[in-house]
Design a protein around this motif. Structure first.
Motif, short mmCIF file in Angstrom:
data_model
loop_
_atom_site.label_atom_id
_atom_site.label_comp_id
_atom_site.label_asym_id
_atom_site.label_seq_id
_atom_site.Cartn_x
_atom_site.Cartn_y
_atom_site.Cartn_z
N SER A 289 104.53 22.12 86.52
CA SER A 289 104.63 20.82 85.85
C SER A 289 103.52 20.63 84.82
O SER A 289 103.74 20.08 83.74
CB SER A 289 104.58 19.69 86.88
N LEU B 161 107.64 30.81 83.76
CA LEU B 161 108.78 29.99 83.34
C LEU B 161 109.94 30.06 84.32
O LEU B 161 110.58 29.06 84.63
CB LEU B 161 109.26 30.43 81.95
N TRP C 100 104.56 22.43 81.69
CA TRP C 100 105.59 21.77 80.88
C TRP C 100 105.09 20.46 80.27
O TRP C 100 105.47 20.10 79.15
CB TRP C 100 106.84 21.54 81.71
N GLY D 31 111.63 21.92 76.94
CA GLY D 31 112.18 23.21 77.36
C GLY D 31 113.14 23.76 76.33
O GLY D 31 113.11 24.96 76.00
N SER E 204 116.56 23.89 79.20
CA SER E 204 116.12 22.56 79.65
C SER E 204 115.85 22.55 81.15
O SER E 204 114.89 21.90 81.61
CB SER E 204 117.17 21.51 79.31
N THR F 141 103.00 22.99 77.08
CA THR F 141 104.12 23.14 76.15
C THR F 141 103.97 22.30 74.88
O THR F 141 104.24 22.81 73.78
CB THR F 141 105.45 22.80 76.86
N VAL G 199 110.60 16.48 79.35
CA VAL G 199 110.40 17.92 79.58
C VAL G 199 111.68 18.71 79.27
O VAL G 199 111.62 19.88 78.87
CB VAL G 199 109.92 18.22 81.02
N ALA H 168 112.49 23.58 82.67
CA ALA H 168 111.46 22.54 82.69
C ALA H 168 111.78 21.45 83.71
O ALA H 168 110.90 21.01 84.46
CB ALA H 168 111.31 21.93 81.29
#
Length: 275
Positions: A92, A123, A95, A225, A257, A99, A221, A260
């Motif tokens: 977490s 990932l 992300w 992603g 997506s 990110t 997120v 994430a």
């Protein structure tokens, strides 16, 4: 292309739903079936990752198999909620904080060469393990989390087509707009409002404001992603991560997506489970 896309979806969606609802639950002798199903996704995604990240030589060849082995081991060794929570919180942090920096600085995967083996695991593995954890909450609970990505993507697409004027990240994904992102968020908020809260442990005890806050985080997120995978593909000059899914591109194109959403949602779920 549209016909191929629809036919692929008509094959894959029933397969996914059958796996979610009919493979035996964790804690039974059939739990290995669900782990194996998730492992197949990990193998396909890791094969695409070694191509996308520019791995070379022996490392690239063994990476998918090595990923499957590590995933299988982790699914058996990291079995306490506290250990899983630590892993999901780490994902977490990536992300939610790393990110955005990555998207801003546009760091290049090629600079890391075969060290991308580690980023790929960061990932893929938390998302794969989150599939296992969230299914223990029940098939409907897992499906409701997966649906967040589908609702966000669909609403963003239609809102972007209808109202999109301001580019969200023109140098990464020119087709995305702020209006589309806002539409995706609105779609997820409406979805969350009507979502049966009892699907999750003590979910009915959370206020609506808390549920909507979670929806905002997961939508954010989700977008990151999507953008991160788009950045990786643009840097290497690839349109799709592969052609494994006719009409849809590759596995990573379909789960960007979810990579994430899943660990962040799992971290939230485990936090309420433990505390």
């Amino acid at each position: 292309m549209l016909k191929t896309r629809v036919l692929t979806a008509l094959f894959l969606l029933p397969l996914l739903l059958a796996a979610i609802f009919y493979l035996p639950q964790m804690g039974t002798t059939g739990s290995l079936a669900w782990i194996s199903f998730c492992g197949l996704i990990m193998v396909a995604a890791s094969w695409e990752w070694q191509r996308l990240s520019g791995m070379q030589g022996f490392v690239a060849k063994v990476y998918p198999v090595l990923t499957a082995v590590i995933f299988a081991l982790l699914s058996q060794l990291i079995y306490t909620p506290s250990m899983l929570l630590g892993l999901m919180l780490g994902a977490s942090v990536f992300w939610l904080f790393v990110t955005p920096c990555w998207l801003s600085k546009k760091w290049k995967l090629a600079n890391a060469a075969n060290l991308n083996i580690l980023l790929g695991w960061a990932l893929l593995l938390p998302a794969g393990l989150a599939l296992i954890v969230l299914r223990t909450a029940g098939p409907w609970a897992l499906l409701s989390v997966l649906a967040i990505a589908w609702v966000a993507d669909s609403a963003a697409y239609f809102f972007g087509k209808a109202f999109g004027k301001h580019k969200l990240a023109p140098l990464i994904s020119p087709g995305k707009s702020w209006e589309g992102a806002a539409g995706g968020l609105l779609g997820v908020l409406i979805y969350t409002f009507f979502l049966p809260k009892h699907l999750f442990f003590h979910g009915e005890l959370l206020s609506l404001a808390a549920w909507l806050a979670i929806a905002v985080i997961l939508t954010a997120v989700s977008v990151m992603g999507d953008l991160l995978e788009s950045l990786f593909k643009r840097q290497i000059g690839m349109k799709d991560s592969s052609n494994l899914l006719p009409g849809h591109g590759g596995v990573l194109d379909r789960v960007d997506s979810l990579l994430a959403i899943l660990p962040v949602a799992c971290a939230i779920y485990l936090s309420f489970l433990l505390f």
